[in-house]
Motif scaffolding. Structure first.
Motif, PDB file in Angstrom:
ATOM      1  N   LEU A  43       0.839  -1.197   0.000  1.00  0.00           N
ATOM      2  CA  LEU A  43       0.000   0.000   0.000  1.00  0.00           C
ATOM      3  C   LEU A  43       0.873   1.244   0.000  1.00  0.00           C
ATOM      4  O   LEU A  43       2.012   1.218   0.473  1.00  0.00           O
ATOM      5  N   CYS A  44       0.316   2.338  -0.501  1.00  0.00           N
ATOM      6  CA  CYS A  44       1.007   3.625  -0.464  1.00  0.00           C
ATOM      7  C   CYS A  44       0.561   4.390   0.785  1.00  0.00           C
ATOM      8  O   CYS A  44      -0.403   4.010   1.468  1.00  0.00           O
ATOM      9  N   ALA A  74      10.266  -0.214   0.861  1.00  0.00           N
ATOM     10  CA  ALA A  74       9.554   0.730   0.007  1.00  0.00           C
ATOM     11  C   ALA A  74      10.010   0.569  -1.436  1.00  0.00           C
ATOM     12  O   ALA A  74      11.179   0.289  -1.700  1.00  0.00           O
ATOM     13  N   GLU A  75       9.059   0.786  -2.339  1.00  0.00           N
ATOM     14  CA  GLU A  75       9.362   0.736  -3.767  1.00  0.00           C
ATOM     15  C   GLU A  75       8.623   1.863  -4.460  1.00  0.00           C
ATOM     16  O   GLU A  75       7.396   1.966  -4.360  1.00  0.00           O
ATOM     17  N   LYS A  76       9.393   2.712  -5.134  1.00  0.00           N
ATOM     18  CA  LYS A  76       8.789   3.847  -5.835  1.00  0.00           C
ATOM     19  C   LYS A  76       8.237   3.380  -7.175  1.00  0.00           C
ATOM     20  O   LYS A  76       8.923   2.706  -7.941  1.00  0.00           O
ATOM     21  N   ARG A  77       6.976   3.731  -7.423  1.00  0.00           N
ATOM     22  CA  ARG A  77       6.322   3.425  -8.703  1.00  0.00           C
ATOM     23  C   ARG A  77       5.640   4.691  -9.178  1.00  0.00           C
ATOM     24  O   ARG A  77       4.620   5.102  -8.633  1.00  0.00           O
ATOM     25  N   PHE A  82       5.238   2.553  -2.659  1.00  0.00           N
ATOM     26  CA  PHE A  82       4.457   1.465  -2.084  1.00  0.00           C
ATOM     27  C   PHE A  82       5.283   0.750  -1.028  1.00  0.00           C
ATOM     28  O   PHE A  82       6.469   0.485  -1.217  1.00  0.00           O
ATOM     29  N   TYR A  83       4.624   0.430   0.064  1.00  0.00           N
ATOM     30  CA  TYR A  83       5.277  -0.213   1.192  1.00  0.00           C
ATOM     31  C   TYR A  83       4.789  -1.646   1.317  1.00  0.00           C
ATOM     32  O   TYR A  83       3.635  -1.959   1.022  1.00  0.00           O
TER      33      TYR A  83
END
Length: 103
Positions: A43-44, A74-77, A82-83
């Motif tokens: 989720l963000c 965390a992953e940036k999209r 998004f965590y």
């Protein structure tokens, strides 16, 4: 040396302090809610804030703590980050804790 010292191998004190810190992090109800939500899916911040009825700033603050403890990743999209739980160990601790309190 007494018999008890021969039978019980204690982890290094530093490791036990780290374990204590881990449980202190897990001892916060907001962080547990965040972790549980992330146990379900990535989720963000905005989605987490809406789900927990919190401000984005408050959620971001708690996520920063969880990231520094390596409990979430965390992953940036695009424009969103998004965590997710960092690994299966975090999921296992949550599930085992829930099972314990339900008994």
């Amino acid at each position: 040396m007494s018999d008890i010292n021969k039978k019980i191998e204690m982890p290094d004190t530093t490791i036990l302090y780290d374990l204590s810190d881990f449980f202190k992090l897990m001892g916060d109800s907001t962080r547990i809610q965040l972790l549980w939500a992330l146990e379900e899916e990535e989720l963000c911040v905005g989605d987490l804030a809406a789900l927990l009825n919190m401000t984005k700033s408050a959620v971001s603050h708690q996520l920063k703590i969880l990231r520094s403890a390596k409990l979430v990743k965390a992953e940036k999209r695009g424009k969103n980050v998004f965590y997710a739980l960092s690994d299966h160990h975090v999921r296992t601790v949550l599930e085992m804790g829930l099972e314990h309190v339900r008994e």
